[in-house]
Design a protein around this motif. Structure first.
Motif, PDB file in Angstrom:
ATOM      1  N   PHE A 211       0.821  -1.212   0.000  1.00 30.15           N
ATOM      2  CA  PHE A 211       0.000   0.000   0.000  1.00 30.15           C
ATOM      3  C   PHE A 211       0.855   1.262   0.000  1.00 30.15           C
ATOM      4  O   PHE A 211       0.471   2.280  -0.582  1.00 30.15           O
ATOM      5  CB  PHE A 211      -0.958  -0.006   1.190  1.00 30.15           C
ATOM      6  CG  PHE A 211      -2.197  -0.813   0.924  1.00 30.15           C
ATOM      7  CD1 PHE A 211      -3.167  -0.349   0.059  1.00 30.15           C
ATOM      8  CD2 PHE A 211      -2.371  -2.043   1.534  1.00 30.15           C
ATOM      9  CE1 PHE A 211      -4.305  -1.101  -0.195  1.00 30.15           C
ATOM     10  CE2 PHE A 211      -3.499  -2.798   1.288  1.00 30.15           C
ATOM     11  CZ  PHE A 211      -4.478  -2.321   0.420  1.00 30.15           C
ATOM     12  N   GLY A 212       2.013   1.212   0.631  1.00 30.17           N
ATOM     13  CA  GLY A 212       2.909   2.366   0.587  1.00 30.17           C
ATOM     14  C   GLY A 212       3.418   2.627  -0.814  1.00 30.17           C
ATOM     15  O   GLY A 212       3.469   3.773  -1.269  1.00 30.17           O
TER      16      GLY A 212
ATOM     17  N   MET B 168       1.923   1.664  -3.626  1.00 26.12           N
ATOM     18  CA  MET B 168       0.793   2.080  -4.456  1.00 26.12           C
ATOM     19  C   MET B 168       0.450   3.554  -4.205  1.00 26.12           C
ATOM     20  O   MET B 168       0.159   4.300  -5.139  1.00 26.12           O
ATOM     21  CB  MET B 168      -0.430   1.203  -4.181  1.00 26.12           C
ATOM     22  CG  MET B 168      -0.232  -0.235  -4.599  1.00 26.12           C
ATOM     23  SD  MET B 168       0.319  -0.437  -6.295  1.00 26.12           S
ATOM     24  CE  MET B 168      -1.167  -0.072  -7.161  1.00 26.12           C
ATOM     25  N   ASN B 169       0.490   3.989  -2.952  1.00 25.62           N
ATOM     26  CA  ASN B 169       0.215   5.398  -2.655  1.00 25.62           C
ATOM     27  C   ASN B 169       1.287   6.298  -3.256  1.00 25.62           C
ATOM     28  O   ASN B 169       0.989   7.408  -3.702  1.00 25.62           O
ATOM     29  CB  ASN B 169       0.147   5.627  -1.148  1.00 25.62           C
ATOM     30  CG  ASN B 169      -1.211   5.314  -0.600  1.00 25.62           C
ATOM     31  OD1 ASN B 169      -2.206   5.335  -1.317  1.00 25.62           O
ATOM     32  ND2 ASN B 169      -1.264   5.010   0.686  1.00 25.62           N
ATOM     33  N   TYR B 170       2.530   5.839  -3.268  1.00 26.44           N
ATOM     34  CA  TYR B 170       3.612   6.668  -3.797  1.00 26.44           C
ATOM     35  C   TYR B 170       3.513   6.811  -5.314  1.00 26.44           C
ATOM     36  O   TYR B 170       3.653   7.904  -5.849  1.00 26.44           O
ATOM     37  CB  TYR B 170       4.963   6.059  -3.424  1.00 26.44           C
ATOM     38  CG  TYR B 170       6.132   6.862  -3.924  1.00 26.44           C
ATOM     39  CD1 TYR B 170       6.522   8.014  -3.274  1.00 26.44           C
ATOM     40  CD2 TYR B 170       6.846   6.457  -5.054  1.00 26.44           C
ATOM     41  CE1 TYR B 170       7.589   8.761  -3.724  1.00 26.44           C
ATOM     42  CE2 TYR B 170       7.916   7.189  -5.516  1.00 26.44           C
ATOM     43  CZ  TYR B 170       8.283   8.342  -4.839  1.00 26.44           C
ATOM     44  OH  TYR B 170       9.331   9.066  -5.312  1.00 26.44           O
TER      45      TYR B 170
ATOM     46  N   LEU C  34       0.833   6.061  -7.380  1.00 23.91           N
ATOM     47  CA  LEU C  34      -0.457   6.431  -7.944  1.00 23.91           C
ATOM     48  C   LEU C  34      -0.885   7.845  -7.579  1.00 23.91           C
ATOM     49  O   LEU C  34      -1.932   8.301  -8.004  1.00 23.91           O
ATOM     50  CB  LEU C  34      -1.551   5.447  -7.498  1.00 23.91           C
ATOM     51  CG  LEU C  34      -1.415   4.043  -8.075  1.00 23.91           C
ATOM     52  CD1 LEU C  34      -2.542   3.168  -7.560  1.00 23.91           C
ATOM     53  CD2 LEU C  34      -1.441   4.078  -9.589  1.00 23.91           C
ATOM     54  N   TYR C  35      -0.089   8.559  -6.788  1.00 25.28           N
ATOM     55  CA  TYR C  35      -0.426   9.934  -6.403  1.00 25.28           C
ATOM     56  C   TYR C  35      -0.112  10.868  -7.558  1.00 25.28           C
ATOM     57  O   TYR C  35       1.015  10.898  -8.055  1.00 25.28           O
ATOM     58  CB  TYR C  35       0.365  10.352  -5.165  1.00 25.28           C
ATOM     59  CG  TYR C  35       0.156  11.785  -4.770  1.00 25.28           C
ATOM     60  CD1 TYR C  35      -1.069  12.205  -4.263  1.00 25.28           C
ATOM     61  CD2 TYR C  35       1.167  12.715  -4.914  1.00 25.28           C
ATOM     62  CE1 TYR C  35      -1.268  13.510  -3.891  1.00 25.28           C
ATOM     63  CE2 TYR C  35       0.977  14.033  -4.544  1.00 25.28           C
ATOM     64  CZ  TYR C  35      -0.252  14.420  -4.037  1.00 25.28           C
ATOM     65  OH  TYR C  35      -0.451  15.724  -3.681  1.00 25.28           O
ATOM     66  N   THR C  36      -1.117  11.611  -8.019  1.00 24.29           N
ATOM     67  CA  THR C  36      -0.910  12.576  -9.101  1.00 24.29           C
ATOM     68  C   THR C  36      -1.173  13.977  -8.558  1.00 24.29           C
ATOM     69  O   THR C  36      -2.335  14.345  -8.314  1.00 24.29           O
ATOM     70  CB  THR C  36      -1.848  12.299 -10.287  1.00 24.29           C
ATOM     71  OG1 THR C  36      -3.180  12.279  -9.805  1.00 24.29           O
ATOM     72  CG2 THR C  36      -1.536  10.962 -10.938  1.00 24.29           C
TER      73      THR C  36
END
Length: 52
Positions: free
Chosen positions: A23-24, A26-28, A30-32
């Motif tokens: 999840f870390g 993916m958050n890094y 996928l953040y736009t």
């Protein structure tokens, strides 16, 4: 109350650790971030009048 085997604790630890890492990541990735829209009127500067 029966105790869990050490192998079960190790399995739980690896599953939770991999989930946290997943999840870390993916958050890094996928953040736009939103790009700021700037107008040229916002950055106008007034000329200085030096009186000396």
């Amino acid at each position: 109350m029966p105790q869990m085997a050490p192998l079960s604790w190790l399995t739980l630890f690896t599953i939770f650790s991999l989930t946290l890492i997943f999840f870390g990541i993916m958050n890094y990735f996928l953040y736009t971030p939103s790009t700021p829209t700037s107008t040229s009127e916002q950055f106008k500067t007034q000329p200085f009048n030096w009186k000396w």
